[in-house]
Design an enzyme around this catalytic site. Structure first.
Site, PDB file in Angstrom:
ATOM      1  N   HIS A  58      -4.457 -37.117  16.640  1.00 40.11           N
ATOM      2  CA  HIS A  58      -5.087 -36.503  15.613  1.00 40.11           C
ATOM      3  C   HIS A  58      -6.803 -36.327  16.080  1.00 40.11           C
ATOM      4  O   HIS A  58      -7.546 -36.961  15.509  1.00 40.11           O
ATOM      5  CB  HIS A  58      -5.125 -37.431  14.443  1.00 40.11           C
ATOM      6  CG  HIS A  58      -5.443 -36.820  13.071  1.00 40.11           C
ATOM      7  ND1 HIS A  58      -6.525 -36.767  12.580  1.00 40.11           N
ATOM      8  CD2 HIS A  58      -4.576 -36.362  12.257  1.00 40.11           C
ATOM      9  CE1 HIS A  58      -6.420 -36.122  11.285  1.00 40.11           C
ATOM     10  NE2 HIS A  58      -5.313 -36.101  11.164  1.00 40.11           N
ATOM     11  N   PHE A  59      -7.245 -35.546  16.567  1.00 39.87           N
ATOM     12  CA  PHE A  59      -6.604 -34.503  17.309  1.00 39.87           C
ATOM     13  C   PHE A  59      -7.252 -34.675  18.622  1.00 39.87           C
ATOM     14  O   PHE A  59      -8.502 -34.943  18.877  1.00 39.87           O
ATOM     15  CB  PHE A  59      -7.079 -32.957  16.733  1.00 39.87           C
ATOM     16  CG  PHE A  59      -6.670 -32.814  15.409  1.00 39.87           C
ATOM     17  CD1 PHE A  59      -5.255 -32.602  15.072  1.00 39.87           C
ATOM     18  CD2 PHE A  59      -7.269 -33.022  14.161  1.00 39.87           C
ATOM     19  CE1 PHE A  59      -4.818 -32.282  13.683  1.00 39.87           C
ATOM     20  CE2 PHE A  59      -7.037 -32.946  13.025  1.00 39.87           C
ATOM     21  CZ  PHE A  59      -5.661 -32.554  12.723  1.00 39.87           C
TER      22      PHE A  59
END
EC number: 4.2.1.59
Length: 155
Positions: A58-59
């Site tokens: 994420h991410f």
């Protein structure tokens, strides 16, 4: 010592927080509680690091702390207030409701999040709080949450 003094918290390091809450790594979202106003309000701290497992996905190219984990940090800060006030070992604090959640700015590794939690009302074992998450004084998220105290043997 007064009853108020024995059931409220002035501040809490990670050891005290782990006595109050059942959460553990990687889901303990509060590193320290720096300011407490009896059972009315508190400020919890989360130091965000890139080593936390949620940043793997994420991410990867632009790590952002998931908003749901900001809400969880708010709930855990509120839960510490409830757990200390109730003062009975074996009780659990369950997160019940979330209303008016808003995410204003991304939280990234290196940020120090402050969870400002203020009790809105309490009736029996039900507590309601307004919560703000801030980084360097700027509002990054907010929500109204509800919690319930439940005896562990009744959970």
């Amino acid at each position: 010592m007064t009853e108020e003094a024995t059931t409220t918290l002035s501040s809490a390091d990670i050891i005290e927080i782990m006595k109050l809450l059942p959460h553990r790594y990687p889901f303990l979202m509060v590193d320290k509680i720096i300011e407490i106003d009896g059972d009315n309000a508190a400020i919890g701290i989360k130091n965000v690091t890139v080593n936390e497992p949620h940043f793997t996905g994420h991410f990867p190219e632009s790590p952002i702390m998931p908003g749901v984990l900001l809400i969880e940090g708010m709930a855990q800060t509120a839960g510490a207030i409830c757990a200390k006030k109730e003062g009975q070992p074996g009780n659990l604090v369950y997160f019940m409701t979330i209303e008016n959640a808003r995410f204003r700015k991304p939280v990234v590794p290196g940020d120090r999040v402050e969870f400002h939690v203020k009790k809105h009302k309490q009736r029996g074992n039900i507590w309601k709080f307004h919560c703000d998450a801030k980084v360097e004084g700027a509002l990054v998220a907010e929500a109204d949450i509800g919690a319930m105290i439940v005896r562990k043997d009744q959970a």
